[in-house]
Design a protein around this motif. Structure first.
Motif, mmCIF file in Angstrom:
data_model
loop_
_atom_site.group_PDB
_atom_site.id
_atom_site.type_symbol
_atom_site.label_atom_id
_atom_site.label_comp_id
_atom_site.label_asym_id
_atom_site.label_seq_id
_atom_site.Cartn_x
_atom_site.Cartn_y
_atom_site.Cartn_z
ATOM 1 N N LEU A 14 132.700 42.062 -30.548
ATOM 2 C CA LEU A 14 134.159 41.327 -30.554
ATOM 3 C C LEU A 14 134.922 42.327 -31.339
ATOM 4 O O LEU A 14 135.998 42.568 -31.116
ATOM 5 C CB LEU A 14 133.919 39.888 -31.231
ATOM 6 N N VAL A 15 134.551 42.845 -32.372
ATOM 7 C CA VAL A 15 135.007 43.642 -33.436
ATOM 8 C C VAL A 15 135.401 44.930 -32.528
ATOM 9 O O VAL A 15 136.640 45.471 -32.450
ATOM 10 C CB VAL A 15 134.279 44.015 -34.613
ATOM 11 N N ALA A 16 134.682 45.427 -31.964
ATOM 12 C CA ALA A 16 134.832 46.836 -31.264
ATOM 13 C C ALA A 16 135.831 46.465 -29.886
ATOM 14 O O ALA A 16 136.807 47.172 -29.787
ATOM 15 C CB ALA A 16 133.592 47.333 -30.503
ATOM 16 N N LEU A 17 135.896 45.325 -29.375
ATOM 17 C CA LEU A 17 136.651 45.076 -28.139
ATOM 18 C C LEU A 17 138.239 44.907 -28.792
ATOM 19 O O LEU A 17 139.052 45.317 -28.363
ATOM 20 C CB LEU A 17 136.132 43.889 -27.729
ATOM 21 N N ALA A 18 138.120 44.402 -30.019
ATOM 22 C CA ALA A 18 139.431 44.193 -30.825
ATOM 23 C C ALA A 18 140.191 45.452 -30.884
ATOM 24 O O ALA A 18 141.240 45.627 -31.117
ATOM 25 C CB ALA A 18 139.376 43.043 -31.813
ATOM 26 N N LEU A 19 139.358 46.473 -31.723
ATOM 27 C CA LEU A 19 140.033 47.674 -32.007
ATOM 28 C C LEU A 19 140.479 48.406 -30.938
ATOM 29 O O LEU A 19 141.356 49.147 -30.745
ATOM 30 C CB LEU A 19 138.749 48.259 -32.845
ATOM 31 N N ALA A 21 141.278 46.854 -28.157
ATOM 32 C CA ALA A 21 142.570 46.360 -27.292
ATOM 33 C C ALA A 21 143.804 46.897 -28.306
ATOM 34 O O ALA A 21 144.800 47.080 -27.560
ATOM 35 C CB ALA A 21 142.455 44.895 -27.576
ATOM 36 N N GLU A 22 143.686 47.145 -29.602
ATOM 37 C CA GLU A 22 144.783 47.590 -30.368
ATOM 38 C C GLU A 22 145.290 49.070 -29.810
ATOM 39 O O GLU A 22 146.483 49.484 -29.801
ATOM 40 C CB GLU A 22 144.427 48.047 -31.753
ATOM 41 N N ALA A 23 144.387 50.025 -29.294
ATOM 42 C CA ALA A 23 144.654 51.332 -29.029
ATOM 43 C C ALA A 23 143.496 52.057 -28.364
ATOM 44 O O ALA A 23 142.301 51.556 -28.779
ATOM 45 C CB ALA A 23 145.198 52.119 -30.010
ATOM 46 N N PRO A 24 143.594 52.731 -27.214
ATOM 47 C CA PRO A 24 142.321 53.485 -26.690
ATOM 48 C C PRO A 24 141.775 54.258 -27.824
ATOM 49 O O PRO A 24 142.234 54.579 -28.688
ATOM 50 C CB PRO A 24 142.627 54.280 -25.623
ATOM 51 N N ARG A 25 140.118 54.277 -27.837
ATOM 52 C CA ARG A 25 139.689 54.731 -29.198
ATOM 53 C C ARG A 25 138.331 55.589 -28.538
ATOM 54 O O ARG A 25 137.779 55.027 -27.599
ATOM 55 C CB ARG A 25 139.143 53.846 -30.170
ATOM 56 N N HIS A 26 138.004 56.387 -29.361
ATOM 57 C CA HIS A 26 136.690 56.957 -29.088
ATOM 58 C C HIS A 26 135.505 56.413 -30.008
ATOM 59 O O HIS A 26 135.864 55.782 -30.910
ATOM 60 C CB HIS A 26 136.767 58.487 -29.574
ATOM 61 N N GLY A 27 134.272 56.318 -29.753
ATOM 62 C CA GLY A 27 133.404 55.686 -30.139
ATOM 63 C C GLY A 27 133.241 55.911 -31.733
ATOM 64 O O GLY A 27 132.815 54.856 -32.577
ATOM 65 N N TYR A 28 133.284 57.130 -32.144
ATOM 66 C CA TYR A 28 133.124 57.635 -33.688
ATOM 67 C C TYR A 28 134.303 57.188 -34.526
ATOM 68 O O TYR A 28 134.260 56.705 -35.539
ATOM 69 C CB TYR A 28 133.148 59.072 -33.660
ATOM 70 N N TYR A 50 127.087 52.492 -29.782
ATOM 71 C CA TYR A 50 127.199 53.066 -28.343
ATOM 72 C C TYR A 50 126.757 52.182 -27.416
ATOM 73 O O TYR A 50 127.294 51.951 -26.284
ATOM 74 C CB TYR A 50 126.738 54.438 -28.624
ATOM 75 N N PRO A 51 125.444 51.552 -27.631
ATOM 76 C CA PRO A 51 125.228 50.626 -26.263
ATOM 77 C C PRO A 51 125.945 49.506 -26.366
ATOM 78 O O PRO A 51 126.241 49.118 -25.162
ATOM 79 C CB PRO A 51 123.718 50.305 -27.192
ATOM 80 N N ILE A 52 126.589 48.893 -27.276
ATOM 81 C CA ILE A 52 127.543 48.104 -27.187
ATOM 82 C C ILE A 52 128.716 48.322 -26.215
ATOM 83 O O ILE A 52 129.328 47.723 -25.514
ATOM 84 C CB ILE A 52 128.112 47.483 -28.607
ATOM 85 N N LEU A 53 129.319 49.669 -26.608
ATOM 86 C CA LEU A 53 130.324 50.061 -25.916
ATOM 87 C C LEU A 53 129.909 50.402 -24.302
ATOM 88 O O LEU A 53 130.477 49.845 -23.634
ATOM 89 C CB LEU A 53 130.967 51.678 -26.453
#
Length: 80
Positions: A14-19, A21-28, A50-53
């Motif tokens: 959920l944290v990754a999804l929220a981040l 949602a704020e803006a397109p992002r790279h995994g790092y 990365y598996p979550i992404l």
């Protein structure tokens, strides 16, 4: 209760999804933002992030570019 320095995988998703949602992002960038926002309380392992992404892409919640470094962008389903 979680020990300091741990985060449940569902919460991390959920944290990754929220981040994203704020803006397109790279995994790092996602990893570094989580470290920054938790004041280094939690340092996510790339072998977990990365598996979550990948799962978020497979479920249709985000899209990703094919060329590395992959850029993750929220989808309409992900916003919902």
């Amino acid at each position: 209760m979680l020990a300091q320095g741990t985060l449940a995988q569902g919460d991390l998703r959920l944290v990754a999804l929220a981040l994203i949602a704020e803006a397109p992002r790279h995994g790092y960038e996602i990893i570094k933002l989580i470290e920054e926002k938790t004041a280094d309380w939690y340092m996510p392992n790339p072998n977990v992030v990365y598996p979550i992404l990948t799962n978020l892409v497979e479920t249709g919640y985000v899209t990703a570019t094919t060329d590395p470094p992959r850029l993750y962008t929220i989808s309409d389903d992900g916003r919902a």
